[in-house]
Design an enzyme around this catalytic site. Structure first.
Site, mmCIF file in Angstrom:
data_model
loop_
_atom_site.group_PDB
_atom_site.id
_atom_site.type_symbol
_atom_site.label_atom_id
_atom_site.label_comp_id
_atom_site.label_asym_id
_atom_site.label_seq_id
_atom_site.Cartn_x
_atom_site.Cartn_y
_atom_site.Cartn_z
ATOM 1 N N ILE A 8 6.643 0.347 4.742
ATOM 2 C CA ILE A 8 5.897 0.881 5.881
ATOM 3 C C ILE A 8 6.471 2.235 6.284
ATOM 4 C CG2 ILE A 8 5.251 0.463 8.293
ATOM 5 C CD1 ILE A 8 5.698 -2.547 7.728
ATOM 6 N N SER A 9 5.609 3.204 6.576
ATOM 7 C CA SER A 9 5.999 4.524 7.072
ATOM 8 C C SER A 9 6.884 5.233 6.051
ATOM 9 C CB SER A 9 6.659 4.381 8.438
ATOM 10 O OG SER A 9 6.806 5.631 9.060
ATOM 11 N N LEU A 10 8.113 5.618 6.377
ATOM 12 C CA LEU A 10 8.993 6.184 5.352
ATOM 13 C C LEU A 10 9.138 5.213 4.189
ATOM 14 C CD1 LEU A 10 10.960 8.389 4.361
ATOM 15 C CD2 LEU A 10 12.764 7.242 5.667
ATOM 16 N N VAL A 57 2.393 1.788 2.799
ATOM 17 C CA VAL A 57 1.656 1.825 4.070
ATOM 18 C C VAL A 57 2.420 2.728 5.039
ATOM 19 C CG1 VAL A 57 0.710 0.460 5.970
ATOM 20 C CG2 VAL A 57 0.937 -0.582 3.711
ATOM 21 N N GLY A 63 6.824 4.000 2.763
ATOM 22 C CA GLY A 63 5.779 4.385 1.828
ATOM 23 C C GLY A 63 6.246 5.360 0.781
#
Length: 403
Positions: free
Chosen positions: A221-223, A244, A225
């Site tokens: 998720i986020s970083l 994501v 990703g």
């Protein structure tokens, strides 16, 4: 989507929307968040802390006399609010409010008993996380799941882990280096070579009962990703990877604030002295609530003494140089149409990652019409969870691990 609160402070609005979104899986209640947010002064980190710490304390106290189900629900929401209360305080990690709120957040989550706490052996210490076991007999797929620059293993519950077991997936969440339990308890800062984190997690997962070794997937998720695809480029036992949202070059989130090309920024960020760069970062912090928060938090989790050193370290988080091209397992790259951190006028970071993949790949864009255009689709977490698992269902039916 239109910012409904904190119109002049994109960072405060995003974190408020993030809290609203956790209601999808019991991590918040809309009215509670709205009431607390209404007392927050834009840009005032102390008022943010006081609003959510006060809310969390009220729920924590109420849970002491509640029935089992009510107590669980209260504790899950209190866990979210405690974590959020210290979110903006990392410019001074020694602030006693940080450890007090974080420790209480984890206590609440564990008392809610929605997953089994686990400790994963890692380089002479452990990574902490949770195992969600799907019901029924027989080997089942397992989703390994981690957060990003600022999220926690506990938050993963609301961003996909809770939706796994009911779909027939075991889910193993964890905090890697730089993430909350690792930085707070083991002083482990982030590292860009994330395969060295994921490989021991895969080893641990394969030792759990009922895990199908041919259906091990990884989601970041986020970083995350960028970190999850990085791991997938080197860990051959993964059958699928989900970003994501997708990130090809994490440094793009900082480069956009500066007037030089990336190579020049790398050179100047790593210099022993650069007063012009330092002054520019100081001015940027004053002009952008996002840059202010990112530098404060980034110094903490990357082990940097200054904002410029944070930038230098953060620029190492990239899939350039042929790394993305090494991935051979199927990849799902999610994209938010109005990403606060990794959007772009010409090409978004998810699309950059997607373009560099040679493996079977899917790009999934979430839009404002769906209420899902914010970074990591925090405003539509149940929608995003469903689409990710549906993709995993289709993918894991047919694939075998890469290599």
């Amino acid at each position: 989507m239109k910012q409904l609160m904190f119109e002049e402070d994109a960072q405060f609005w995003f974190e408020t929307l993030r809290l609203f979104g956790h209601a999808s899986y019991g991590g918040s209640d809309f009215g509670e968040v709205l009431a607390a947010a209404s007392t927050v002064k834009p840009g005032d980190y102390d008022s943010w802390h006081d609003a959510y710490r006060g809310l969390a304390d009220r729920l924590y106290a109420e849970a002491a006399d509640a029935g089992p189900v009510t107590a669980r629900d209260l504790l899950l929401r209190a866990s979210t609010y405690y974590f959020s209360s210290e979110f903006f305080l990392h410019g001074d990690p020694a602030d006693p409010r940080v450890a007090a709120a974080y420790d209480r957040s984890v206590e609440c989550f564990r008392r809610a008993a929605v997953a089994e706490p686990v400790e994963i052996p890692y380089e002479g210490t452990v990574l902490r996380g949770y195992f969600y076991r799907a019901p029924g007999a027989g080997p089942k797929p397992v989703l390994l799941m981690h957060n990003g620059f600022d999220g926690s293993a506990e938050e993963c519950h609301f961003m996909g882990a809770a939706g796994g077991a009911e779909r027939g997936y075991h889910v193993l969440t964890f905090d890697g280096p730089g993430q909350p339990s690792a930085i707070r308890h083991e002083n482990l800062v982030f590292r860009p070579d994330w395969e060295h984190v994921v490989t021991p997690v895969v080893d641990f997962a394969l030792g759990l009962d009922g895990v199908d070794p041919d259906r091990v997937a990884l989601l970041g998720i986020s970083l995350g990703g960028m970190l999850a695809p990085r791991a997938a480029a080197f860990e051959s036992r993964l059958a699928a990877v989900v970003a994501v949202d997708g990130v090809y070059d994490a440094g793009a989130a900082v480069v956009g604030f500066l007037p030089w090309d990336r190579a020049e920024i790398v050179r100047r960020a790593g210099a022993e002295h650069d007063e012009e760069f330092d002054a520019m970062l100081t001015a940027g912090r004053q002009a952008s609530s996002t840059l202010r928060w990112a530098c404060d938090h980034g110094r903490y989790v990357l082990g940097a003494a200054t904002d410029r050193e944070f930038v230098a370290k953060y620029l190492e988080y990239t899939l350039e140089g042929g790394i993305a091209e090494r991935i051979t397992c199927p990849a799902l790259v999610c994209e938010a149409a109005d990403d606060l951190f990794f959007g772009g006028e010409q090409e978004t970071e998810p699309r950059r990652l997607y373009a560099h993949l040679n493996a079977p790949k899917t790009l999934l864009t979430f839009t404002a019409e769906e209420g899902a255009d914010a970074h990591c689709h925090v405003g539509a977490q149940r929608l995003a969870t469903g689409r990710v698992y549906d993709w995993l269902d289709r993918t894991l039916e047919t694939v075998r691990p890469n290599g």
